[in-house]
Write a protein that holds these residues in place. Structure first.
Motif, PDB file in Angstrom:
ATOM      1  N   UNK A 112       0.834  -1.206   0.000  1.00  6.98           N
ATOM      2  CA  UNK A 112       0.000   0.000   0.000  1.00  6.98           C
ATOM      3  C   UNK A 112       0.867   1.255   0.000  1.00  6.98           C
ATOM      4  N   UNK A 113       1.942   1.244   0.789  1.00  8.28           N
ATOM      5  CA  UNK A 113       2.853   2.395   0.794  1.00  8.28           C
ATOM      6  C   UNK A 113       3.535   2.571  -0.564  1.00  8.28           C
ATOM      7  N   UNK A 114       3.987   1.471  -1.145  1.00  6.00           N
ATOM      8  CA  UNK A 114       4.653   1.558  -2.451  1.00  6.00           C
ATOM      9  C   UNK A 114       3.674   2.035  -3.520  1.00  6.00           C
ATOM     10  N   UNK A 115       2.451   1.515  -3.488  1.00  6.94           N
ATOM     11  CA  UNK A 115       1.444   1.946  -4.459  1.00  6.94           C
ATOM     12  C   UNK A 115       1.076   3.409  -4.296  1.00  6.94           C
ATOM     13  N   UNK A 116       0.974   3.874  -3.054  1.00  5.22           N
ATOM     14  CA  UNK A 116       0.650   5.289  -2.842  1.00  5.22           C
ATOM     15  C   UNK A 116       1.784   6.189  -3.309  1.00  5.22           C
ATOM     16  N   UNK A 117       3.017   5.732  -3.173  1.00  9.53           N
ATOM     17  CA  UNK A 117       4.151   6.510  -3.670  1.00  9.53           C
ATOM     18  C   UNK A 117       4.102   6.628  -5.193  1.00  9.53           C
ATOM     19  N   UNK A 118       3.759   5.541  -5.850  1.00  8.25           N
ATOM     20  CA  UNK A 118       3.657   5.574  -7.311  1.00  8.25           C
ATOM     21  C   UNK A 118       2.521   6.492  -7.749  1.00  8.25           C
ATOM     22  N   UNK A 119       1.379   6.412  -7.084  1.00  9.73           N
ATOM     23  CA  UNK A 119       0.251   7.288  -7.427  1.00  9.73           C
ATOM     24  C   UNK A 119       0.621   8.754  -7.207  1.00  9.73           C
ATOM     25  N   UNK A 120       1.358   9.026  -6.123  1.00  6.60           N
ATOM     26  CA  UNK A 120       1.791  10.404  -5.850  1.00  6.60           C
ATOM     27  C   UNK A 120       2.715  10.919  -6.950  1.00  6.60           C
ATOM     28  N   UNK A 121       3.634  10.095  -7.407  1.00  3.53           N
ATOM     29  CA  UNK A 121       4.560  10.519  -8.465  1.00  3.53           C
ATOM     30  C   UNK A 121       3.811  10.723  -9.776  1.00  3.53           C
ATOM     31  N   UNK A 122       2.870   9.834 -10.092  1.00  5.69           N
ATOM     32  CA  UNK A 122       2.092   9.990 -11.322  1.00  5.69           C
ATOM     33  C   UNK A 122       1.256  11.269 -11.258  1.00  5.69           C
ATOM     34  N   UNK A 123       0.645  11.540 -10.105  1.00  8.85           N
ATOM     35  CA  UNK A 123      -0.128  12.779  -9.950  1.00  8.85           C
ATOM     36  C   UNK A 123       0.778  14.004 -10.047  1.00  8.85           C
ATOM     37  N   UNK A 135      15.191   5.449 -13.147  1.00  5.37           N
ATOM     38  CA  UNK A 135      15.178   4.696 -11.895  1.00  5.37           C
ATOM     39  C   UNK A 135      13.763   4.580 -11.331  1.00  5.37           C
ATOM     40  N   UNK A 136      12.958   5.619 -11.534  1.00  2.00           N
ATOM     41  CA  UNK A 136      11.563   5.539 -11.107  1.00  2.00           C
ATOM     42  C   UNK A 136      10.832   4.453 -11.887  1.00  2.00           C
ATOM     43  N   UNK A 137      11.079   4.381 -13.197  1.00  5.35           N
ATOM     44  CA  UNK A 137      10.466   3.323 -14.004  1.00  5.35           C
ATOM     45  C   UNK A 137      10.889   1.940 -13.541  1.00  5.35           C
ATOM     46  N   UNK A 138      12.168   1.782 -13.204  1.00  4.60           N
ATOM     47  CA  UNK A 138      12.644   0.494 -12.684  1.00  4.60           C
ATOM     48  C   UNK A 138      11.981   0.173 -11.342  1.00  4.60           C
ATOM     49  N   UNK A 139      11.837   1.195 -10.486  1.00  7.18           N
ATOM     50  CA  UNK A 139      11.180   0.983  -9.201  1.00  7.18           C
ATOM     51  C   UNK A 139       9.720   0.585  -9.360  1.00  7.18           C
ATOM     52  N   UNK A 140       9.018   1.232 -10.306  1.00  9.91           N
ATOM     53  CA  UNK A 140       7.620   0.860 -10.580  1.00  9.91           C
ATOM     54  C   UNK A 140       7.531  -0.579 -11.056  1.00  9.91           C
ATOM     55  N   UNK A 141       8.449  -0.965 -11.930  1.00  8.92           N
ATOM     56  CA  UNK A 141       8.461  -2.341 -12.437  1.00  8.92           C
ATOM     57  C   UNK A 141       8.666  -3.332 -11.290  1.00  8.92           C
ATOM     58  N   UNK A 142       9.579  -3.024 -10.389  1.00  7.07           N
ATOM     59  CA  UNK A 142       9.837  -3.918  -9.252  1.00  7.07           C
ATOM     60  C   UNK A 142       8.619  -4.002  -8.346  1.00  7.07           C
ATOM     61  N   UNK A 143       7.982  -2.862  -8.070  1.00  8.97           N
ATOM     62  CA  UNK A 143       6.803  -2.868  -7.191  1.00  8.97           C
ATOM     63  C   UNK A 143       5.673  -3.674  -7.812  1.00  8.97           C
ATOM     64  N   UNK A 144       5.368  -3.423  -9.082  1.00  8.35           N
ATOM     65  CA  UNK A 144       4.267  -4.148  -9.723  1.00  8.35           C
ATOM     66  C   UNK A 144       4.597  -5.629  -9.885  1.00  8.35           C
TER      67      UNK A 144
END
Length: 193
Positions: A112-123, A135-144
């Motif tokens: 939930x924390x990782x998903x909220x961080x991704x939503x915050x960055x997208x917003x 690096x953000x794209x790599x982090x999103x890939x790892x989280x998903x």
């Protein structure tokens, strides 16, 4: 102090923070799930007593050695109308996390924390013209990927085993019932066996 040592010291502090935060989440989940007889809000208050003690000690030490603001200007120096709003929002967030830990696993809290961080960055990208890095794209890939693997591993590990266990159990119970019927046709059942 050299810059290379500062980098290593920063990395060490990040590791200490990660381990202490993980331990705190695991401990909180244990406390919330261990005893249903206690009131949920009482458990929450008991857990945060430590936070009040540590934060109060840090505040007093900082004021005594660094700023002297509380000693000179009082406890509410620097407060505006935003301060109580932030306190209320943080309290509601804390109760949300507490309910999350009580009714789900700790890993769901991390996701939930990782998903909220991704939503915050997208917003932030949409609203403030923020440009995320590779690096953000790599982090999103790892989280998903981790969310996908966790969800599918739960389904793969639990679902196929249940029918096999149930069929084996039914087969063993049938064998026990057939054997006991043949061996003990005229004897009453003994409940102590």
């Amino acid at each position: 102090i050299n810059a290379e040592y500062m980098g290593m010291f920063g990395f060490l502090l990040v590791l200490v923070m990660a381990f202490s935060s993980s331990f705190a989440n695991i401990w909180a989940e244990f406390v919330y799930k261990k005893d249903d007889d206690e009131n949920f809000y009482l458990k929450n208050a008991q857990l945060y007593v430590y936070g009040v003690i540590v934060n109060g000690a840090c505040l007093l030490i900082r004021d005594y050695y660094v700023s002297h603001a509380i000693q000179e200007l009082g406890w509410f120096v620097g407060w505006t109308w935003v301060t109580p709003v932030v306190v209320v929002i943080t309290s509601v967030y804390g109760f949300g996390v507490a309910h999350l830990l009580k009714y789900t696993d700790n890993i769901v809290n991390v996701f939930a924390h990782a998903g909220s961080l991704i939503v915050t960055i997208v917003a932030s990208t949409a609203l403030f013209s923020f440009h995320p890095s590779i690096l953000f794209g790599c982090g999103c890939f790892i989280v998903f990927s981790s969310m996908f693997l966790y969800h599918n591993s739960q389904r793969i590990l639990v679902t196929p085993a249940l029918p096999l266990i149930r069929e084996d159990w039914d087969h063993e119970m049938d064998d026990i019932n057939n054997t006991s019927d043949e061996d003990n046709d005229n004897q009453p059942l003994n409940p102590n066996i």
